[in-house]
Design a protein around this motif. Sequence first.
Motif, mmCIF file in Angstrom:
data_model
loop_
_atom_site.group_PDB
_atom_site.id
_atom_site.type_symbol
_atom_site.label_atom_id
_atom_site.label_comp_id
_atom_site.label_asym_id
_atom_site.label_seq_id
_atom_site.Cartn_x
_atom_site.Cartn_y
_atom_site.Cartn_z
ATOM 1 N N ILE A 188 22.830 66.364 6.970
ATOM 2 C CA ILE A 188 23.750 67.499 6.949
ATOM 3 C C ILE A 188 23.217 68.481 7.974
ATOM 4 O O ILE A 188 22.159 69.089 7.784
ATOM 5 N N ALA A 189 23.909 68.607 9.106
ATOM 6 C CA ALA A 189 23.451 69.453 10.202
ATOM 7 C C ALA A 189 23.686 70.920 9.884
ATOM 8 O O ALA A 189 24.428 71.272 8.957
ATOM 9 N N ASP A 190 23.063 71.802 10.682
ATOM 10 C CA ASP A 190 23.232 73.240 10.443
ATOM 11 C C ASP A 190 24.680 73.673 10.623
ATOM 12 O O ASP A 190 25.102 74.689 10.086
ATOM 13 N N SER A 191 25.473 72.881 11.351
ATOM 14 C CA SER A 191 26.891 73.177 11.544
ATOM 15 C C SER A 191 27.729 72.823 10.315
ATOM 16 O O SER A 191 28.914 73.159 10.249
ATOM 17 N N GLY A 192 27.115 72.140 9.343
ATOM 18 C CA GLY A 192 27.857 71.671 8.182
ATOM 19 C C GLY A 192 28.406 70.266 8.366
ATOM 20 O O GLY A 192 28.961 69.695 7.430
ATOM 21 N N ARG A 193 28.250 69.702 9.572
ATOM 22 C CA ARG A 193 28.697 68.331 9.794
ATOM 23 C C ARG A 193 27.793 67.353 9.063
ATOM 24 O O ARG A 193 26.589 67.552 8.969
ATOM 25 N N VAL A 194 28.401 66.287 8.549
ATOM 26 C CA VAL A 194 27.667 65.271 7.801
ATOM 27 C C VAL A 194 27.640 63.988 8.619
ATOM 28 O O VAL A 194 28.686 63.492 9.052
ATOM 29 N N GLY A 195 26.450 63.484 8.853
ATOM 30 C CA GLY A 195 26.294 62.231 9.571
ATOM 31 C C GLY A 195 25.732 61.166 8.661
ATOM 32 O O GLY A 195 24.683 61.360 8.040
ATOM 33 N N ILE A 196 26.414 60.044 8.562
ATOM 34 C CA ILE A 196 25.922 58.885 7.814
ATOM 35 C C ILE A 196 25.573 57.816 8.829
ATOM 36 O O ILE A 196 26.431 57.355 9.583
ATOM 37 N N GLY A 197 24.305 57.455 8.885
ATOM 38 C CA GLY A 197 23.840 56.510 9.888
ATOM 39 C C GLY A 197 23.581 57.156 11.227
ATOM 40 O O GLY A 197 23.255 56.469 12.196
ATOM 41 N N THR A 198 23.738 58.454 11.332
ATOM 42 C CA THR A 198 23.443 59.192 12.557
ATOM 43 C C THR A 198 22.840 60.535 12.197
ATOM 44 O O THR A 198 23.272 61.178 11.242
ATOM 45 N N ALA A 199 21.829 60.950 12.968
ATOM 46 C CA ALA A 199 21.195 62.245 12.737
ATOM 47 C C ALA A 199 21.841 63.353 13.555
ATOM 48 O O ALA A 199 21.463 64.512 13.421
ATOM 49 N N SER A 200 22.816 62.999 14.409
ATOM 50 C CA SER A 200 23.483 63.986 15.275
ATOM 51 C C SER A 200 24.993 63.834 15.153
ATOM 52 O O SER A 200 25.655 63.309 16.066
ATOM 53 N N PRO A 201 25.577 64.259 14.041
ATOM 54 C CA PRO A 201 27.022 64.070 13.848
ATOM 55 C C PRO A 201 27.842 64.920 14.814
ATOM 56 O O PRO A 201 27.546 66.090 15.039
ATOM 57 N N ASP A 202 28.873 64.303 15.389
ATOM 58 C CA ASP A 202 29.772 64.991 16.317
ATOM 59 C C ASP A 202 31.013 65.532 15.616
ATOM 60 O O ASP A 202 31.751 66.332 16.203
ATOM 61 N N TYR A 203 31.265 65.102 14.401
ATOM 62 C CA TYR A 203 32.476 65.492 13.683
ATOM 63 C C TYR A 203 32.103 65.958 12.275
ATOM 64 O O TYR A 203 30.962 65.797 11.828
ATOM 65 N N THR A 204 33.067 66.537 11.565
ATOM 66 C CA THR A 204 32.814 67.013 10.213
ATOM 67 C C THR A 204 32.227 65.904 9.351
ATOM 68 O O THR A 204 31.287 66.132 8.588
ATOM 69 N N LEU A 205 32.752 64.697 9.470
ATOM 70 C CA LEU A 205 32.162 63.507 8.866
ATOM 71 C C LEU A 205 32.061 62.454 9.952
ATOM 72 O O LEU A 205 33.073 62.022 10.498
ATOM 73 N N ASP A 206 30.836 62.051 10.276
ATOM 74 C CA ASP A 206 30.577 61.106 11.354
ATOM 75 C C ASP A 206 29.840 59.919 10.755
ATOM 76 O O ASP A 206 28.710 60.045 10.282
ATOM 77 N N VAL A 207 30.498 58.766 10.741
ATOM 78 C CA VAL A 207 29.920 57.566 10.141
ATOM 79 C C VAL A 207 29.633 56.555 11.241
ATOM 80 O O VAL A 207 30.545 56.105 11.937
ATOM 81 N N ALA A 208 28.361 56.217 11.400
ATOM 82 C CA ALA A 208 27.963 55.200 12.379
ATOM 83 C C ALA A 208 27.918 53.859 11.662
ATOM 84 O O ALA A 208 26.856 53.378 11.257
ATOM 85 N N GLY A 209 29.070 53.282 11.470
ATOM 86 C CA GLY A 209 29.154 52.015 10.736
ATOM 87 C C GLY A 209 30.540 51.864 10.130
ATOM 88 O O GLY A 209 31.484 52.565 10.494
#
Length: 198
Positions: free
Chosen positions: A121-142
């Motif tokens: 969960i980045a400081d921007s509030g974006r959530v990354g699953i499988g990624t430590a640098s989410p580009d979107y509100t929910l970013d799933v690498a998989g």
Amino acid sequence: IQYFTNSQYGKHLFYNKDGQSGGSDVEQLRITHEGNLQLANNRTNKDIFMQATAHDVAGRDITISAGDTTAGTTDNIAGGDLILEGGIGKGTGAGGAISFKVANAGSSGSSLNSLATAMTIADSGRVGIGTASPDYTLDVAGNIGVDQFIYHNGDGDTYINMDADDFRIVVGNDLAFHYDEGAASKLHLSYNGEADVE
């Protein structure tokens, strides 16, 4: 260990040596008069972890739990929230992210497996699953698995509906697209006939 009192308030301080020859005692943590546990800010990051077991014993569990209510005669009492907070920055300095790490099973052997970040969960509030640098509100690498519906927020009659061998896009309660890969393998566009196909 030292105990201090100031009027009706007290605190427990825990010290150890700073690891240097002839070094002084350095505060490591304190228990405040409110019962809060505060780790000292003394040059190093801190870890809270379960001690490792023996080479032939599985690791032990650790549970972090918010407060429960208790059984009794009063109805409908909520339990406590579990709150995780990243550190607070200032100015253009980003706040701290919250990372969840796991160690997947490796090949057979006696070496320890490596930890990897599973969710951030980045400081921007974006959530990354499988990624430590989410580009979107929910970013799933998989891949993503969905049982049936994906809805448009605040617009309950606009959604995607997936079922076994059946895919539908509904817009404003109009079945805009429907493909049924059954015995007839039918494709439908706009059941109410309002859409123009170009």
